[in-house]
Design an enzyme around this catalytic site. Structure first.
Site, PDB file in Angstrom:
ATOM      1  N   HIS A  92      19.746  -1.364 -19.090  1.00 51.68           N
ATOM      2  CA  HIS A  92      21.131  -1.869 -18.503  1.00 51.68           C
ATOM      3  C   HIS A  92      20.104  -3.029 -18.071  1.00 51.68           C
ATOM      4  O   HIS A  92      20.578  -3.787 -16.897  1.00 51.68           O
ATOM      5  CB  HIS A  92      21.248  -1.023 -16.517  1.00 51.68           C
ATOM      6  N   CYS A 101      -8.791  -3.180   9.934  1.00 47.44           N
ATOM      7  CA  CYS A 101      -9.925  -3.389  10.224  1.00 47.44           C
ATOM      8  C   CYS A 101     -10.433  -2.316  10.487  1.00 47.44           C
ATOM      9  O   CYS A 101      -9.833  -1.405  10.563  1.00 47.44           O
ATOM     10  CB  CYS A 101      -9.135  -3.993  11.509  1.00 47.44           C
ATOM     11  N   ARG A 139     -11.524   1.254   3.965  1.00 46.24           N
ATOM     12  CA  ARG A 139     -10.526   0.660   4.564  1.00 46.24           C
ATOM     13  C   ARG A 139      -9.817  -0.704   3.981  1.00 46.24           C
ATOM     14  O   ARG A 139      -8.644  -0.864   4.131  1.00 46.24           O
ATOM     15  CB  ARG A 139     -10.841   0.572   6.368  1.00 46.24           C
ATOM     16  N   LYS A 154      -7.110   0.359   3.348  1.00 46.37           N
ATOM     17  CA  LYS A 154      -6.951   2.252   3.199  1.00 46.37           C
ATOM     18  C   LYS A 154      -5.835   2.775   3.936  1.00 46.37           C
ATOM     19  O   LYS A 154      -4.817   3.021   3.434  1.00 46.37           O
ATOM     20  CB  LYS A 154      -7.745   3.194   3.203  1.00 46.37           C
ATOM     21  N   GLU A 199       4.815   6.436  -9.332  1.00 46.26           N
ATOM     22  CA  GLU A 199       3.158   6.739  -8.985  1.00 46.26           C
ATOM     23  C   GLU A 199       1.701   5.863  -9.996  1.00 46.26           C
ATOM     24  O   GLU A 199       0.815   5.328  -9.747  1.00 46.26           O
ATOM     25  CB  GLU A 199       3.051   7.585  -8.727  1.00 46.26           C
ATOM     26  N   TRP A 241     -10.021  -7.262   8.619  1.00 45.89           N
ATOM     27  CA  TRP A 241      -8.647  -7.158   7.188  1.00 45.89           C
ATOM     28  C   TRP A 241      -7.500  -8.642   8.218  1.00 45.89           C
ATOM     29  O   TRP A 241      -6.737  -8.524   8.574  1.00 45.89           O
ATOM     30  CB  TRP A 241      -7.832  -6.347   6.987  1.00 45.89           C
ATOM     31  N   GLU A 274      -2.293  -1.556  -8.773  1.00 45.66           N
ATOM     32  CA  GLU A 274      -2.931  -1.977  -7.384  1.00 45.66           C
ATOM     33  C   GLU A 274      -4.776  -1.948  -7.425  1.00 45.66           C
ATOM     34  O   GLU A 274      -4.702  -2.880  -7.463  1.00 45.66           O
ATOM     35  CB  GLU A 274      -2.873  -0.909  -6.472  1.00 45.66           C
ATOM     36  N   LYS A 293      -0.424   2.705  -9.395  1.00 42.61           N
ATOM     37  CA  LYS A 293      -1.616   3.343  -9.589  1.00 42.61           C
ATOM     38  C   LYS A 293      -2.478   2.471 -10.366  1.00 42.61           C
ATOM     39  O   LYS A 293      -3.585   1.552 -10.222  1.00 42.61           O
ATOM     40  CB  LYS A 293      -1.787   4.917 -10.264  1.00 42.61           C
ATOM     41  N   ASN A 340      -8.170  -3.818  16.311  1.00 40.82           N
ATOM     42  CA  ASN A 340      -7.228  -4.060  15.739  1.00 40.82           C
ATOM     43  C   ASN A 340      -5.664  -3.677  16.299  1.00 40.82           C
ATOM     44  O   ASN A 340      -5.514  -2.940  16.995  1.00 40.82           O
ATOM     45  CB  ASN A 340      -7.447  -2.596  15.073  1.00 40.82           C
ATOM     46  N   GLY A 341      -4.984  -3.992  15.464  1.00 40.68           N
ATOM     47  CA  GLY A 341      -3.805  -4.333  15.959  1.00 40.68           C
ATOM     48  C   GLY A 341      -3.267  -5.623  15.700  1.00 40.68           C
ATOM     49  O   GLY A 341      -3.824  -6.336  15.147  1.00 40.68           O
TER      50      GLY A 341
HETATM   51  C1  F6R Z   1      -1.792   3.932  -3.134  1.00 47.69           C
HETATM   52  C2  F6R Z   1      -1.686   4.285  -1.468  1.00 47.69           C
HETATM   53  C3  F6R Z   1      -0.828   3.531  -0.464  1.00 47.69           C
HETATM   54  C4  F6R Z   1      -0.799   4.930   0.373  1.00 47.69           C
HETATM   55  C5  F6R Z   1       0.119   4.077   1.503  1.00 47.69           C
HETATM   56  C6  F6R Z   1       0.404   5.217   2.672  1.00 47.69           C
HETATM   57  O1  F6R Z   1      -1.888   4.614  -3.842  1.00 47.69           O
HETATM   58  O2  F6R Z   1      -2.939   5.091  -0.966  1.00 47.69           O
HETATM   59  O3  F6R Z   1       0.209   2.800  -1.053  1.00 47.69           O
HETATM   60  O4  F6R Z   1       0.145   5.837   0.029  1.00 47.69           O
HETATM   61  O5  F6R Z   1      -0.520   3.290   2.097  1.00 47.69           O
HETATM   62  O6  F6R Z   1      -0.205   5.434   3.868  1.00 47.69           O
HETATM   63  P1  F6R Z   1      -0.663   6.557   3.793  1.00 47.69           P
HETATM   64  O7  F6R Z   1      -0.561   7.910   3.427  1.00 47.69           O
HETATM   65  O8  F6R Z   1      -1.931   7.399   4.477  1.00 47.69           O
HETATM   66  O9  F6R Z   1       0.893   6.823   5.102  1.00 47.69           O
END
Ligand code: F6R
Length: 612
Positions: free
Chosen positions: A507, A2, A27, A607, A484, A76, A491, A488, A102-103
């Protein structure tokens, strides 16, 4: 997650609020809304499910809503499905007060029941409506809105950033915060609140960060901040250095591609200020020489990609410091009764500095006596402020939900920290140190070299985008890197993918390999190339299509088709993941592009994850 924008000024609030919300679109959200109080004391609200464009259209089709004081929100959904009714702002029964939040309010059901017993009728499924209705309930008894806010805050439990307006106070905006980010922006004849500084960059660069349990009363000409006991407190003002263009697409099709391309510059910004006369210099640590004394255990705590940085860090720190190091998912760490004492160093990694799980895990570590260093991108964010020492990545605003430049800068910063600390402990040899520093200086240009030729990744993506399952394999640092690469891809392209330590394949997982299965093999970690090469043969002999990412000097050891083999320049082994990740980001990006995905805002993702 949010977003909140609030405005108290002398000009039209709606345009400022919508403009601010637009900057927060990245976000992730499912509905949006705005509320303003007109000069003659009318509270007007418009909200709708869907993107901001839908709200804009509704606003243009109906009677204009006007006022100089207002609040707005991108939601959100947590409590209640995304729809017009559940969208914020929410109001109380008498329609005088509007709230954005928010929250999560943990005891909302209990308060809701209390209010229902008092005869209040609820219209939404949200926890936020409880705040609006409770405010309304107190306001009927005492028309001092700030007093009512305090009463509500004393009654609710959970996390909140709140923006509140009341039609009886057409020049006042009230803000409150606990465990959710909220900042105040200071303008000329106007003041602001926002959950994220990018919403305000076009209007002001002077901000202060609200702390837990603070309440702010904001008018066009004044900002007064109170603590939980209603004492006025002086807030420190900060100047935000980020420029507006950094938060705009600048001709790129997607923020993600822009941010991938920005990595050489972002890495240079992280590295260069910390290189002095051929040595790594962390002023933040040099001022506290005892801080790193007697550390006997290290926990690296983070979520998602930041956790993957921690996985690389686990190998690097153990190797360079000879101190047992664990990379922990913040959401697990906070509940696992961790073995922490005053000789424990907790390293918390977070781009946003607001991830709730990371913050809670950090608090847990601190409570148990750990010293905390955070690696954070967003200046002044909660994790940055609460840690003992913060090392900023200085990557600039990252807008795409999928992290790229923040990951890269976290990675290089953590590696620099490991080398710096190893030097203090007298473990790294001078020749290793010098060779590392030489490669560190060259890192941005080596990343640029990879980025020069993106065509081959586009071609590979065009060949593989229809696959519905992809495996990533690697060993040691390449295993951490594979995690990673896999995240990537999944997602942003929605392709199912998993990452395995290459030696673990046989295994169990190898049973999933069949003719045509795509396996991405990472072979940048020189000491284990032969082992990885034999894992590649294993999957190839079961019919897998293998795509490799190897260093130039190791590429020929892996017998993969020319068009499926990508190389990255050689560098110091500790920095190799910083090069290996670039092809993974580009491959994921182009696969998602081929699949027509909403790359910057993947479904269901946000985000900055400020709820548990
Ligand atoms: C993936 C991504 C998320 C963040 C995770 C932590 O591309 O961006 O997995 O890495 O949500 O977010 P931060 O770094 O803001 O704590």
């Amino acid at each position: 997650m949010c977003g909140i924008v609030g405005f108290a000024g002398k000009t039209d609030a709606v345009s400022v609020l919508l403009d601010g919300l637009e900057k927060l679109e990245y976000r992730g959200y499912d509905s949006a809304g705005v509320a303003v109080v007109s000069q003659d004391g009318r509270l007007q609200i418009k909200k709708s499910k869907g993107r901001l464009a839908v709200l804009r259209e509704q606003l243009s089709k109906s009677e204009p809503i006007e006022g100089n004081i207002g609040i707005s929100h991108t939601r959100w959904a947590t409590h209640g499905e995304p729809n017009d009714i559940n969208a914020h702002p929410h109001t109380g029964e008498n329609g005088k007060i509007a709230v954005v939040h928010n929250g999560i309010i943990e005891n909302y059901l209990e308060i809701k029941q209390f209010l229902i017993n008092e005869g209040v009728t609820f219209y939404s499924d949200t926890d936020t409506e409880v705040i609006a209705q409770l405010l309304d309930y107190y306001y009927k008894q005492n028309s001092d809105i700030t007093e009512c806010v305090y009463k509500v805050l004393n009654r609710i439990r959970g996390a909140y950033a709140l923006g509140i307006i009341c039609s009886d106070c057409p020049d006042k905006l009230i803000a409150a915060r606990k465990d959710a980010p909220l900042l105040i922006g200071y303008g000329e004849n106007s003041n602001f609140i926002a959950s994220d500084v990018t919403a305000l960059l076009a209007y002001t660069r002077t901000v202060s960060y609200m702390d837990d349990n603070e309440v702010a009363v904001i008018t066009p000409d004044s900002v007064t901040v109170y603590d939980a006991d209603k004492n006025v407190i002086e807030k420190e003002k900060h100047t935000v250095e980020w420029d507006v263009s950094a938060a705009e697409k600048g001709g790129y099709r997607h923020f993600m591609l822009k941010e991938i391309t920005e990595q050489p510059e972002a890495i240079a910004k992280t590295v260069n200020p910390r290189m002095k006369d051929g040595r790594i210099c962390f002023e933040e640590l040099a001022e506290n020489p005892d801080f790193l004394k007697d550390v006997s255990k290290i926990y690296i705590i983070a979520c998602g990609s930041a956790y993957h940085v921690g996985m690389v860090g686990k190998y690097t720190l153990e190797k360079l410091l000879k101190i047992p190091t664990e990379a922990c998912l913040a959401s697990e760490f906070r509940y696992c009764d961790p073995l922490v004492d005053e000789n424990t160093l907790a390293i918390v990694i977070s781009q946003s500095g607001e991830t709730l799980d990371s913050m809670a895990a950090m608090r847990e570590a601190k409570k148990r006596g750990a010293k905390v260093i955070s690696l954070v991108n967003v200046i002044g964010s909660s994790i940055a402020r609460e840690s003992d020492i913060v090392l900023y990545t200085w990557a600039g605003p990252e807008i795409a939900v999928a992290t790229t430049k923040a990951y890269s800068t976290q990675l290089v910063l953590l590696t620099m920290f490991a080398v710096y600390y190893s030097d203090i402990l007298g473990i790294i040899t001078e020749s290793e140190y010098v060779s590392f520093m030489r490669e560190l200086e060259l890192l941005p240009s080596k990343v640029s070299e990879i980025l020069k030729d993106t065509e081959k990744y586009q071609e590979a993506a065009a060949r593989f985008f229809n696959h519905d399952s992809v495996f990533f394999i690697g060993r040691n640092l390449d295993y951490a890197l594979g995690l990673e690469g896999s995240l990537k891809l999944k997602e942003i392209s929605y392709i199912h993918s998993e990452s395995y330590a290459a030696g673990e394949l046989k295994h169990g997982t190898i049973s999933l390999i069949e003719p045509g299965t795509l396996v991405v093999s990472l072979a940048t970690y020189a000491p284990l190339i032969e082992k990885t090469a034999s894992n590649v043969v294993e999957v190839q002999s079961r019919g897998a299509e293998v795509l490799t990412i190897a260093t130039q000097s190791n590429a020929e050891k892996l017998k993969t088709k020319k068009e499926n083999s990508f190389t990255v320049p050689d560098t110091d082994p500790l920095l190799q993941p910083n090069l290996g990740v670039i092809p993974l980001q580009l491959f994921a990006y182009y696969v998602a592009l081929n699949r027509g995905c909403d790359i910057d805002k993947p479904r269901n993702l946000a985000k900055s994850v400020t709820v548990e």
